[in-house]
Write a protein that holds these residues in place. Structure first.
Motif, PDB file in Angstrom:
ATOM      1  N   THR A  93      22.285 -50.068 -44.763  1.00 58.12           N
ATOM      2  CA  THR A  93      23.334 -49.548 -45.646  1.00 58.12           C
ATOM      3  C   THR A  93      22.916 -49.678 -47.103  1.00 58.12           C
ATOM      4  O   THR A  93      23.058 -48.744 -47.901  1.00 58.12           O
ATOM      5  N   ASP A  97      22.062 -46.544 -49.688  1.00 57.26           N
ATOM      6  CA  ASP A  97      22.775 -46.391 -50.954  1.00 57.26           C
ATOM      7  C   ASP A  97      21.797 -46.389 -52.128  1.00 57.26           C
ATOM      8  O   ASP A  97      21.899 -45.554 -53.031  1.00 57.26           O
ATOM      9  N   ILE A 106      24.337 -37.989 -52.796  1.00 54.70           N
ATOM     10  CA  ILE A 106      25.285 -39.049 -52.506  1.00 54.70           C
ATOM     11  C   ILE A 106      24.951 -39.644 -51.152  1.00 54.70           C
ATOM     12  O   ILE A 106      24.735 -38.906 -50.180  1.00 54.70           O
ATOM     13  N   ILE A 108      26.279 -42.350 -48.196  1.00 55.91           N
ATOM     14  CA  ILE A 108      27.395 -43.138 -47.664  1.00 55.91           C
ATOM     15  C   ILE A 108      27.068 -43.480 -46.215  1.00 55.91           C
ATOM     16  O   ILE A 108      26.346 -42.736 -45.540  1.00 55.91           O
ATOM     17  N   THR A 109      27.585 -44.595 -45.728  1.00 57.34           N
ATOM     18  CA  THR A 109      27.461 -44.925 -44.310  1.00 57.34           C
ATOM     19  C   THR A 109      28.838 -45.250 -43.749  1.00 57.34           C
ATOM     20  O   THR A 109      29.708 -45.763 -44.469  1.00 57.34           O
ATOM     21  N   ILE A 110      29.039 -44.955 -42.458  1.00 59.34           N
ATOM     22  CA  ILE A 110      30.256 -45.356 -41.760  1.00 59.34           C
ATOM     23  C   ILE A 110      29.879 -45.864 -40.375  1.00 59.34           C
ATOM     24  O   ILE A 110      28.792 -45.573 -39.867  1.00 59.34           O
ATOM     25  N   SER A 171      27.984 -32.009 -47.016  1.00 53.39           N
ATOM     26  CA  SER A 171      27.601 -33.338 -46.544  1.00 53.39           C
ATOM     27  C   SER A 171      27.146 -33.227 -45.093  1.00 53.39           C
ATOM     28  O   SER A 171      27.683 -32.431 -44.321  1.00 53.39           O
ATOM     29  N   ARG A 187      24.827 -37.906 -46.046  1.00 51.04           N
ATOM     30  CA  ARG A 187      24.147 -37.461 -47.267  1.00 51.04           C
ATOM     31  C   ARG A 187      24.914 -36.282 -47.851  1.00 51.04           C
ATOM     32  O   ARG A 187      25.174 -35.287 -47.171  1.00 51.04           O
ATOM     33  N   LYS A 202      31.277 -37.722 -54.574  1.00 53.62           N
ATOM     34  CA  LYS A 202      31.458 -38.892 -53.707  1.00 53.62           C
ATOM     35  C   LYS A 202      32.933 -39.123 -53.417  1.00 53.62           C
ATOM     36  O   LYS A 202      33.313 -39.425 -52.278  1.00 53.62           O
ATOM     37  N   GLU A 206      34.588 -39.083 -49.631  1.00 51.56           N
ATOM     38  CA  GLU A 206      35.309 -40.237 -49.098  1.00 51.56           C
ATOM     39  C   GLU A 206      36.780 -39.912 -48.849  1.00 51.56           C
ATOM     40  O   GLU A 206      37.367 -40.367 -47.861  1.00 51.56           O
ATOM     41  N   GLN A 209      37.100 -37.765 -45.670  1.00 56.59           N
ATOM     42  CA  GLN A 209      36.964 -38.616 -44.482  1.00 56.59           C
ATOM     43  C   GLN A 209      38.235 -39.407 -44.225  1.00 56.59           C
ATOM     44  O   GLN A 209      38.640 -39.598 -43.072  1.00 56.59           O
TER      45      GLN A 209
END
Length: 245
Positions: A93, A97, A106, A108-110, A171, A187, A202, A206, A209
């Motif tokens: 992670t 980033d 950008i 991000i991880t989930i 993304s 990404r 970003k 977010e 999501q």
């Protein structure tokens, strides 16, 4: 179609309430087809597959009219997957980033479980509208999910150009390490830097999501897709703690 009327109303609302100068657009050669711009949404709204212009994974890409499957940058061209196997989820992670920071993209991880929920819900509810606050007003973004992609454009551009509207932001969700590391890498690529900053991009990613992953917010997204007669844009503003002007 009721959804058509909702989008037209939202477009008018955003135009009336946005009290700031519009962003200049950057010209990209071969961006549009030779067909005239649409004055309504008759051919552009959900109901069939939206034919987004084809898009590469870098900014300022050239676009071809009509639908071509998106061709994102493969994960193994960004990350050494063999070395990644030796890293912890926390390390990965941080690496993801840090890699994207300051590069014009950008990262991000989930958790993998959250992505599976998003994917499941997106299969039933592919579209949404997200207000982006600027100064003393907001502009409205139109979002479409076509897993593993989430694509955003301005509602005004979508209304004017329909299926030929160029994305402002795309993304891509990478699931290669979802089983072994319980992570999905995301990404984001801002296509028009004159339309969105990286920070705005970003926030949009977010926020979009959150409407799929938060049960309360998802009810609004579901209402927009399935029960349009009950959808009120002010409920989205309230969910995001934005004033109703």
């Amino acid at each position: 179609m009721k959804l058509r009327r909702i989008l037209c109303s939202l477009s008018n609302l955003a135009t009336e309430r946005l009290s700031l100068s519009s962003c200049p657009s950057r010209h990209i050669s071969t961006a549009w087809s030779s067909s005239p711009q649409r004055s309504n949404l008759s051919e552009a709204l959900p109901g069939s597959h939206i034919k987004w212009a084809s898009l590469g994974s870098v900014r300022n890409s050239r676009f071809a009219s009509g639908f071509t499957p998106l061709q994102p940058k493969p994960l193994d061209s960004i990350m050494d997957l063999e070395r990644a196997k030796t890293k912890s989820p926390e390390e990965l992670t941080s690496i993801w980033d840090d890699y994207h920071l300051g590069r014009g993209h950008i990262g991000i991880t989930i958790k993998a479980q959250l992505y599976r929920l998003l994917e499941q819900r997106a299969a039933e509810c592919r579209y949404f509208v997200i207000p982006l606050w600027r100064g003393s007003g907001y502009i409205t973004m139109f979002a479409q999910v076509e897993a593993p992609h989430m694509i955003f454009t301005g509602l005004e551009d979508y209304k004017a150009r329909g299926t030929q509207a160029a994305p402002y932001l795309t993304s891509t969700f990478y699931t290669e390490l979802s089983e072994t590391k319980d992570l999905v890498f995301i990404r984001g690529d801002v296509v028009f830097t004159s339309k969105l900053t990286d920070e705005e991009a970003k926030w949009i990613m977010e926020t979009a999501q959150s409407f799929y992953l938060n049960d309360t917010r998802y009810k609004l997204l579901e209402r927009f897709n399935k029960y349009t007669h009950d959808f009120e844009f002010k409920d989205v503003l309230q969910a995001l703690d934005m004033p109703i002007l």
